[in-house]
Scaffold this motif. Structure first.
Motif: not given
Length: 305
Positions: A195, A197-201, A203, A217
């Motif tokens: 992801e 847009l969320e710190n390359w987390e 998921r 993504r």
């Protein structure tokens, strides 16, 4: 009384500063720009387009076109986000361009010919063989397009040099949709994704992908078939890949689109990017005399009544 399909035809057309070719085969029409060997649109007669030609696209020399199927090579996205092995290939202190060096260069039309009921179109980029700025590696690069019952696109990289080369790449395809808020993407359930847009987390995808906001993504270990289900246009776009184990799903949504000077304010509604890629751990490493083919076939099927 049935009519025979028209003979294949190719004509040169000019879109502002860019030389393009309009190619017809059977009941399908393909538009390709010489710059970047970029497919700009693809449509079957009587159907909605499959590949999205952005109404507000800018056709200027040296500027990538925000539409169609840009080629990202020999790296994808921001070079600094690529693995060290890809970054090490570049030998320049100048800032690296996003998505590599080849999408704003003029390619050469190698040939157009028939193969049974199919039409083949091939383009090559001579500069890739050692003359790319800051990327002095001898890798022959060819884009092969085959028009039959589907649109089949192959990006072929052949290492003609004496050293091993590592690269990332993508066919950054903009698909035409009725309304991105009404579609879904099948084939992603259970996949790991980044992801961005969320710190390359990292998921995990649950169910089909639907769109309710900006999406960016990177899906990992992807299957060779993803589907864009579009109930309003009563069709399923099949996206069949080979030589690729990653895919990027992208839509800029409202706020990001406002920052673009080359997309209408509501342009985000009419497109979704499903990008065939080799990125992150799925990079391509070519020893001397090795070849890699990343390919995608695209066609539409009617949804059951």
């Amino acid at each position: 009384m049935s009519t025979l399909p028209a003979e294949p035809s190719i004509e040169s057309v000019q879109f502002d500063e860019l030389e393009c070719w309009r190619i017809r085969h059977g009941n399908a029409e393909l538009l390709v720009a010489r710059q970047g060997a970029q497919i700009l649109s693809y449509q079957v007669d009587g159907q909605e387009p499959l590949i999205w030609l952005n109404d507000e696209a800018v056709f200027k020399q040296g500027k990538p076109v925000r539409a169609g199927m840009p080629i990202c090579w020999p790296w994808f996205g921001n070079l600094e986000r690529n693995p060290d092995s890809v970054q090490a290939m570049r030998q320049s202190s100048e800032p690296a361009k996003a998505h590599g060096e080849v999408r704003a260069l003029n390619w050469e039309l190698l040939g157009v010919g028939e193969d049974g009921d199919a039409l083949l179109v091939e383009l090559v980029l001579p500069q890739a063989e050692g003359q790319l700025p800051g990327w002095p590696h001898n890798v022959a690069l060819k884009l092969s397009i085959r028009m039959d019952q589907a649109l089949n696109v192959s990006l072929v990289s052949y290492n003609g040099g004496s050293e091993t080369v590592t690269l990332s790449q993508a066919l950054h395809t903009y698909f035409a949709v009725s309304d991105v808020r009404q579609i879904s993407i099948e084939g992603l359930n259970g996949l790991r994704y980044i992801e961005t847009l969320e710190n390359w987390e990292e998921r995990e995808q649950a169910g089909d992908l639907t769109f309710g906001g900006e999406t960016d993504r990177i899906y990992l270990d992807t299957p060779n078939l993803l589907s864009i289900v579009d109930p309003q246009w009563q069709r399923r776009i099949q996206v069949h890949t080979s030589g690729s184990n990653s895919a990027i799903l992208w839509n800029p949504w409202i706020e990001k689109t406002r920052k673009f000077t080359d997309m209408a304010a509501d342009g985000w509604q009419r497109m979704v990017c499903v990008e065939t890629a080799n990125v992150l751990d799925d990079v391509v490493t070519l020893a001397p005399d090795e070849m890699h083919v990343m390919a995608v076939s695209i066609w539409a099927e009617a949804l059951p009544e």
